[in-house]
Design a protein around this motif. Structure first.
Motif, short mmCIF file in Angstrom:
data_model
loop_
_atom_site.label_atom_id
_atom_site.label_comp_id
_atom_site.label_asym_id
_atom_site.label_seq_id
_atom_site.Cartn_x
_atom_site.Cartn_y
_atom_site.Cartn_z
N LYS A 1 2.37 -3.96 -17.52
CA LYS A 1 2.90 -3.11 -16.45
C LYS A 1 2.86 -3.93 -15.15
O LYS A 1 1.92 -3.84 -14.37
CB LYS A 1 2.07 -1.83 -16.32
N GLY B 1 -2.28 2.51 -6.55
CA GLY B 1 -2.66 1.49 -7.51
C GLY B 1 -2.19 1.71 -8.93
O GLY B 1 -2.54 0.93 -9.83
N SER B 2 -1.38 2.75 -9.18
CA SER B 2 -0.85 2.99 -10.52
C SER B 2 0.11 1.87 -10.91
O SER B 2 0.79 1.30 -10.06
CB SER B 2 -0.13 4.33 -10.58
N PHE B 3 0.19 1.58 -12.22
CA PHE B 3 1.04 0.50 -12.71
C PHE B 3 2.18 1.05 -13.56
O PHE B 3 2.04 2.08 -14.23
CB PHE B 3 0.21 -0.50 -13.53
N TYR C 1 4.56 -3.80 -12.35
CA TYR C 1 4.89 -3.19 -11.05
C TYR C 1 3.81 -2.18 -10.67
O TYR C 1 3.52 -1.25 -11.43
CB TYR C 1 6.25 -2.52 -11.10
N SER C 2 3.22 -2.35 -9.49
CA SER C 2 2.12 -1.49 -9.07
C SER C 2 2.44 -0.76 -7.78
O SER C 2 3.18 -1.27 -6.92
CB SER C 2 0.83 -2.31 -8.88
N CYS C 3 1.88 0.44 -7.64
CA CYS C 3 2.05 1.26 -6.44
C CYS C 3 1.08 0.79 -5.37
O CYS C 3 -0.12 0.68 -5.62
CB CYS C 3 1.81 2.73 -6.79
N GLU C 4 1.58 0.53 -4.16
CA GLU C 4 0.74 0.05 -3.06
C GLU C 4 -0.16 1.16 -2.51
O GLU C 4 -1.14 0.88 -1.83
CB GLU C 4 1.62 -0.49 -1.93
N LEU D 1 8.58 2.88 -10.96
CA LEU D 1 7.78 2.76 -9.72
C LEU D 1 8.47 3.49 -8.57
O LEU D 1 7.83 4.20 -7.80
CB LEU D 1 7.57 1.29 -9.37
#
Length: 319
Positions: free
Chosen positions: A148, A156-158, A150-153, A165
């Motif tokens: 995964k 932190g979810s991937f 791509y992570s949420c800034e 995203l």
């Protein structure tokens, strides 16, 4: 020396009230201001953040300004043609294209032709599934590898791809770009709007191949099919009974737990299922929605009306 000792004993006396992280040194405690210099005051006015509260921390002041509109309801950008308002300028410009007919993005004509021809040159070595584009195969392989990238800034979810995203980010910004023209309800994804519109049009695109019954949602049709196949994939961990859907299993579990979440506002009596509460409420309201077609006599329950009909037809109830 005392600060150094904490690296051995694991002591972290400085904790962040926003995200809950703990630190050994006070200067590390100031991480929020370094990483997220712009924080929504709706968060700061709380002494402690509930676990289920989405913490909105933003890297740029521009993002903070846009985010605040989810609280104020401000929509400063309006369409000159129809007057519809938007929270962001880019959303208004995208909307304008529905009036002008502008289509600024060109596509590779070879890709649609591959879809029509059925040519799927890229195959997964693990499960054998094939794709028309190499990029789709790369994304698919992540379902096997668990990658995964791509992570949420914010939280932190991937995610496996950029689209997922982008959709997830709307849970933080509150953006709902797809609105129903009938009732005005808004959605974060176009597919959710398409499904919602069926409640207005009555469209039922999913049909049972066995009996021909039609359904608004695919999941409802699949659950219905189990009535024909006899499949019951959901089992009770207490008594071992099997059920066709999770919802039916959840209702069954209340027979073990004794839970009765639906209460009568008049007398306080509780029920395990909503339809039992609805039927009970008629004892207070006097409503009798089921009428006899022969004599017009009314009843609170359908089975009582059907039983009454036998007095006209002469049919006896089964013993």
């Amino acid at each position: 020396m005392f600060q150094h000792m904490r690296t051995h004993i694991g002591e972290k006396p400085y904790s962040c009230e926003v995200c809950g992280s703990s630190f050994t040194h006070k200067q590390d405690f100031l991480h929020i201001n370094k990483i997220y210099p712009f924080i929504c005051e709706h968060i700061l006015e709380r002494n402690r953040i509930p676990v289920n509260y989405v913490v909105v921390l933003l890297h740029r002041k521009k993002n903070l300004v846009i985010h605040k509109r989810t609280h104020t309801g401000e929509k400063p950008y309006s369409c000159e043609v129809c007057g519809r308002c938007f929270t962001q300028k880019q959303h208004m410009l995208q909307h304008m294209r529905t009036h002008t007919g502008e289509k600024p993005y060109k596509i590779d004509l070879d890709i649609p032709m591959l879809r029509h021809s059925g040519d799927k040159s890229y195959s997964c070595e693990v499960c054998g599934r094939s794709f028309t584009q190499k990029q789709n195969l790369i994304i698919h392989k992540r379902t096997h590898t668990g990658e995964k990238p791509y992570s949420c800034e914010v939280c932190g979810s991937f995610f496996t791809n950029k689209n997922h995203l982008a959709i997830h980010m709307r849970t933080h910004t509150g953006e709902k770009s797809y609105s129903c023209e009938v009732c005005g309800r808004s959605f974060t994804q176009k597919i959710n709007l398409v499904i919602h519109k069926r409640t207005h049009t009555g469209e039922k695109p999913y049909s049972c191949e066995v009996c021909g019954s039609s359904f608004m949602y695919k999941r409802t049709m699949l659950q219905h099919m189990r009535m024909h196949t006899g499949e019951k994939p959901h089992s009770c961990v207490i008594c071992g009974s099997y059920f066709t859907s999770k919802n039916v299993l959840a209702v069954h579990m209340r027979t073990h737990t004794g839970e009765k979440p639906y209460s009568c506002e008049v007398c306080g009596r509780s029920f395990s299922q909503t339809h039992n509460l609805v039927r009970h409420m008629r004892t207070h309201t006097g409503e009798k929605p089921y009428s006899c077609e022969v004599c017009g006599y009314s009843f609170t329950q359908k089975q009582h009306m059907l039983h009454h009909l036998r007095t006209h037809t002469g049919k006896r109830s089964r013993q």
